[in-house]
Scaffold this motif. Structure first.
Motif, PDB file in Angstrom:
ATOM      1  N   LEU A   1       0.805  -1.221   0.000  1.00  0.00           N
ATOM      2  CA  LEU A   1       0.000   0.000   0.000  1.00  0.00           C
ATOM      3  C   LEU A   1       0.839   1.273   0.000  1.00  0.00           C
ATOM      4  CD1 LEU A   1      -2.854  -0.938   2.487  1.00  0.00           C
ATOM      5  CD2 LEU A   1      -2.917  -0.939  -0.005  1.00  0.00           C
TER       6      LEU A   1
ATOM      7  N   ILE B   1      -6.310   5.671  -1.791  1.00  0.00           N
ATOM      8  CA  ILE B   1      -7.267   5.290  -0.744  1.00  0.00           C
ATOM      9  C   ILE B   1      -7.638   6.515   0.083  1.00  0.00           C
ATOM     10  CG2 ILE B   1      -7.521   3.976   1.413  1.00  0.00           C
ATOM     11  CD1 ILE B   1      -5.818   1.763   0.032  1.00  0.00           C
ATOM     12  N   THR B   2      -6.640   7.314   0.430  1.00  0.00           N
ATOM     13  CA  THR B   2      -6.888   8.538   1.199  1.00  0.00           C
ATOM     14  C   THR B   2      -7.776   9.501   0.419  1.00  0.00           C
ATOM     15  OG1 THR B   2      -4.727   8.291   2.264  1.00  0.00           O
ATOM     16  CG2 THR B   2      -5.764  10.451   2.393  1.00  0.00           C
TER      17      THR B   2
END
Length: 190
Positions: free
Chosen positions: A166, A174-175
């Protein structure tokens, strides 16, 4: 006045150009490593989008007079490119550090689809001059808010224990996705 305020809130928070329309992702992801750099990019984008909205609004009226509205995209791109060159020359002369830290992303404002998207959206919505400027400023403000928040989060998670799969772009995406979900909460404002 109330309509202008609603437009400002709508384009900056509810319909954020990056988090709900997914325009301007290249500088959003590329320049969001440090908050200072993100703020500098945000300021440059605020200048370019606000001035571009004003100039393209006036230019579109001229295109309508001569019945050559079909040239709007080409004309708008030329205006945006000229404005970005102006910003680039200004930063190179007066803020060499920011100019160097923005690097290749500064000229990329020219091809930032958010800038052209705002100009075209203003025309499609039939905004007058003042509303176009407010919409342009609000959109750029929303971009700046989003990029500074992402930069702040990236700085905070930089030293965290993140799985190797990640690290880098995956955690940033994702953030950004979580930020987009959070910004949906602003839809109740208008």
């Amino acid at each position: 006045m109330q309509q202008l305020l609603l437009t400002l809130i709508s384009v900056s928070l509810v319909n954020n150009v990056v988090l709900s329309q997914f325009l301007g992702l290249c500088p959003f992801l590329g320049v969001s490593r440090k908050t200072e750099t993100a703020a500098g990019m945000g300021a440059a984008v605020i200048f370019v989008i606000t001035i571009a909205s004003a100039v393209t609004s006036l230019l579109y009226q001229v295109l309508v007079i001569f019945h050559v509205e079909y040239l709007e995209t080409v004309a708008f791109i030329l205006i945006i490119a000229a404005l970005v060159q102006l910003v680039e020359l200004f930063l190179k002369k007066f803020s060499k550090g920011l100019y160097n830290s923005l690097g290749v992303y500064l000229p990329l404002i020219t091809t930032n689809c958010a800038v052209l998207g705002v100009a075209l959206t203003n025309v499609q919505n039939g905004f007058d001059f003042i509303t176009s400027v407010v919409a342009g400023f609000g959109t750029a403000l929303g971009f700046t808010i989003a990029i500074i928040i992402l930069a702040g989060i990236r700085e905070k998670i930089e030293d965290n224990d993140i799985p190797d799969t990640l690290k880098g772009s995956p955690i940033v995406l994702i953030t950004a996705g979580l930020m987009a979900i959070a910004f949906i909460g602003f839809s109740g404002l208008i």
